[in-house]
Scaffold this motif. Structure first.
Motif, mmCIF file in Angstrom:
data_model
loop_
_atom_site.group_PDB
_atom_site.id
_atom_site.type_symbol
_atom_site.label_atom_id
_atom_site.label_comp_id
_atom_site.label_asym_id
_atom_site.label_seq_id
_atom_site.Cartn_x
_atom_site.Cartn_y
_atom_site.Cartn_z
ATOM 1 N N PRO B 6 0.810 -1.241 -0.052
ATOM 2 C CA PRO B 6 -0.229 -0.118 0.001
ATOM 3 C C PRO B 6 0.756 1.250 0.030
ATOM 4 N N GLY B 10 -1.762 3.476 3.850
ATOM 5 C CA GLY B 10 -2.548 2.142 3.684
ATOM 6 C C GLY B 10 -3.551 1.963 2.637
ATOM 7 N N HIS B 199 -5.423 -0.280 8.064
ATOM 8 C CA HIS B 199 -3.745 -0.347 8.005
ATOM 9 C C HIS B 199 -3.125 -0.105 9.326
ATOM 10 N N PRO B 200 -2.381 -0.963 9.696
ATOM 11 C CA PRO B 200 -1.346 -1.589 8.883
ATOM 12 C C PRO B 200 -1.796 -3.109 8.529
ATOM 13 N N MET B 203 -1.190 -5.180 5.319
ATOM 14 C CA MET B 203 0.244 -4.925 4.706
ATOM 15 C C MET B 203 0.982 -5.774 5.524
ATOM 16 N N ARG B 206 -0.122 -9.621 5.240
ATOM 17 C CA ARG B 206 0.550 -10.012 4.286
ATOM 18 C C ARG B 206 2.002 -10.111 4.191
ATOM 19 N N ASP B 207 2.636 -9.398 4.571
ATOM 20 C CA ASP B 207 4.178 -9.604 4.714
ATOM 21 C C ASP B 207 4.561 -10.829 5.411
ATOM 22 N N ASN B 246 1.403 -12.562 -3.665
ATOM 23 C CA ASN B 246 2.192 -11.299 -3.783
ATOM 24 C C ASN B 246 3.482 -11.622 -4.519
ATOM 25 N N GLU B 317 -6.048 -5.665 -0.967
ATOM 26 C CA GLU B 317 -5.070 -6.046 -1.908
ATOM 27 C C GLU B 317 -5.717 -6.728 -3.006
#
Lengths: 265, 399
Positions: B6, B10, B199-200, B203, B206-207, B246, B317
């Protein structure tokens, strides 16, 4: 001058504090909402916060959750709520009405149409619980174009930078959530409010209303001494829940009168 | 085009963001700051890598489902075996990462929402591992559907709170966890289960889940000398899927397919497939996403046989990947998922989670239409032990 400003100016002149009751539109029945609004005014409400029911009220405790569920079961919609305000305005052009709820029903209608309709029917302010200033740019533009005040929440966790930001954007009044929690939970910490108030006043010129956790006349009186207005929600909604269609207006009016007397004395 | 989402606030294009009540705004801002501080910290990364290897059992293998592929007579189906992780699903990848962050932030109490119970089990597990108090919110209907997982969480020392409001499923558990967080914001870390929310979280989750795709990118060339032709994963909120997808976004030759829960079929309206059904964009649980809602903006009740996919929204996403056309989203109905569940049991000796069975079902559907050289990599996101009651009931068997 806006109805909210006229109301708060007049109260200031009289050295009185605002009483701001909250009810959920469509609870216990759609036909009861406008009579309830008039009842609130007669009993001493200065501003009415009218809840727009949402299927997923994440910031609300069980009492207002159940009110939302009852209202949705009755088929209450945002358009319906706006029509109720129009009906209320046929007899009352003086008392400010603030719609309070979550963003998605407004998103579904579209901010442009919503803001226009608010102006048409005589809504004075809009409080969207889950739309902080950072995500409210579009919403603002439309509300401002139609002279509707964006009302913002501040919380015990709000830091000074955010207080400044809200001070810039807010109109009407600012609603200080007096405790960490959902509506109707916990008990209020008066000394914490007293401590926070100078920091809020430093940046906020608008009147400051305090709510969450105000359950009785004594607390309302104590809170009123610290701020410009007292918001009472769950306690009133609870009264609606335990009443029937015949006595709901009388029961709620009695409760609001008691709060009024406590605040004024 | 470089894909870099993002943005700093975010947003994934028009999706995502941070829509929270004021009380929680400072908490999510603090979380963002702390996550950004630690995510590239050498010591944090080393500790996470250690836990993933020695506690979770990573890397998870990739397995060539040869008998099933031969039976279908088309493309080769490979499975990324997230079901072999400790606790039996991909959820632990992110729960572990978040717990390590909670530890650094000095939070002694963690909360979680759960649908199928896998995220609840993963959270209860890491809480026990690090000595934290753990509260898991779970819809009352899901508690019935996923009784074995409820017992597992209790064994691990967690308190499981039944949620009786609304549809009594995942979205309501989410509402209740948010209510807890508002109330206990200073002491509590919310270990969010999927790559959605304010947010977060989209992200960060996902990470942490990208370990799936990053491993696969190394493993596939080792096994077959190249990357797969398509990667396929089930999508509820979509954390296992985004973890696989991703890392593959940058390889345009790899097709990306997300599989939503079609329930009784898209036409029936009783499903949990907002992307496939082109649901209108709206705001729920802190983010702007495609959302199943009525014309008045009220969230509608979803249906899926799989509790983990039974959710009206989807991670931001995925909404973006669909909008820009990088990924394709399809739906698999309850009965197709059950058929895939049976097939994997019989042909490969693997009992998949009902969630993962949706991804598998789509692979089974398209494999026969493709050449034998084509390779489909399916994320087998969890194992099916938790679904014994549901499947037995469907087959008219009392356990």
């Amino acid at each position: 001058m806006s109805r909210l400003q006229i109301t708060f100016d007049a109260l200031k002149q009289q050295q009185r504090k605002a009483l701001i009751p909250f009810i959920t539109a469509g609870d216990p029945a759609q036909k009861m909402t406008v009579p309830l609004m008039h009842g609130l005014v007669t009993a001493g409400a200065d501003v009415i916060e009218l809840g727009v029911p949402f299927s997923d009220p994440m910031a609300d405790g069980p009492v207002i959750q159940r009110a939302s569920e009852r209202a949705l079961k009755q088929g209450m919609t945002l358009r319906g709520v706006l029509n109720m305000v129009a009906e209320f305005r046929q007899q009352n052009t003086r008392t400010p009405v603030v719609l309070m709820g979550y963003g998605n029903p407004i998103e579904a209608m579209g901010w442009s149409e919503f803001a226009q309709r608010c102006e048409e029917v005589g809504v004075d302010g809009v409080l969207t619980v889950d739309f902080p200033p950072e995500e409210s740019h579009d919403a603002f533009e439309h509300l401002q174009r139609h002279h509707i005040a964006p009302i913002f929440l501040l919380a015990p966790t709000t830091n000074e930078a955010r207080i400044k930001q809200v001070a810039k954007l807010a109109r009407g009044y600012v609603y200080y959530v007096s405790l960490k929690g959902v509506t109707g939970s916990g008990s209020i910490d008066l000394s914490a409010i007293e401590e926070k108030m100078p920091q809020l006043r430093k940046h906020i010129q608008l009147p400051i209303g305090v709510g969450f956790g105000i359950r009785d006349a004594a607390t309302a009186k104590a809170v009123a001494k610290l701020c410009d207005g007292v918001v009472v929600g769950s306690r009133i909604v609870q009264e609606v829940e335990t009443s029937n269609e015949q006595n709901v207006v009388a029961n709620v009016s009695k409760l609001v009168s008691e709060l009024r007397q406590a605040i004024d004395n | 085009m470089t894909y870099n989402f993002p943005d700093i606030s975010g947003h994934f294009g028009q999706f995502g963001g941070s829509y929270m009540a004021e009380t929680l705004v400072p908490a999510v801002e603090e979380l963002t700051a702390q996550y950004l501080r630690f995510k590239d910290d050498a010591e944090f990364k080393a500790e996470l890598a250690y836990e993933l290897k020695h506690y979770v059992g990573r890397p998870s293998p990739i397995y060539h489902a040869k008998r099933l592929s031969e039976h279908l007579g088309g493309a080769q189906i490979y499975l990324k075996r997230e079901d072999l992780n400790h606790t039996g699903a991909h959820k632990i990848n992110s729960a572990m990462g978040q717990a390590l962050l909670a530890k650094r932030m000095g939070k002694k109490r963690v909360i979680a929402e759960t649908g199928a119970g896998m995220h609840g089990v993963a959270t209860a597990t890491v809480a026990a591992r690090f000595g934290m108090e753990c509260i898991v919110y779970m819809g009352a209907e899901d508690i019935v559907r996923q009784a074995p997982n409820v017992f597992r969480m209790k064994l691990l020392g967690a308190t499981v709170v039944p949620v009786e409001s609304g549809s009594k499923t995942l979205k309501d558990a989410c509402n209740e966890a948010i209510r807890d967080w508002v109330t206990n914001v200073e002491s509590t870390f919310y270990i969010f289960g999927t790559a959605a929310g304010p947010h977060p979280y989209p992200m960060m989750v996902r990470d942490f889940q990208c370990v799936i795709g990053n491993e696969a990118k190394v493993q596939m060339p080792e096994m077959i000398g190249r990357q797969p032709d398509a990667v396929i994963a089930c999508v509820g909120g979509g954390s296992n899927a985004i973890g696989l997808f991703n890392p593959y976004i940058e390889i345009p030759e790899v097709q990306i397919i997300g599989v939503e829960a079609g329930g009784y079929g898209i036409a029936s309206g009783k499903h949990a497939a907002p992307l496939t059904a082109n649901a209108k964009v709206g705001v729920l649980h802190g983010n702007r996403v495609n959302l199943m809602q009525d014309e008045n903006g009220q969230i509608i009740e979803t249906h899926s046989i799989s509790a983990g996919l039974d959710y009206p929204g989807v991670g931001p996403e995925h909404c973006l990947l669909k909008e820009i056309g990088r990924a394709q989203y399809v739906a698999i109905n309850d009965d197709e998922a059950i058929a895939a569940f049976d097939a994997l049991c019989r042909f490969e000796g693997i009992i998949p989670a009902l969630e993962s069975s949706h991804a598998l079902a789509h692979a089974i559907k398209i494999a026969p239409t493709l050449a034998k050289e084509k390779v489909l990599l399916v994320n087998l996101s969890g194992r099916g032990d938790k679904d014994m009651n549901t499947v037995a009931k469907l087959k008219g068997i009392t356990l």
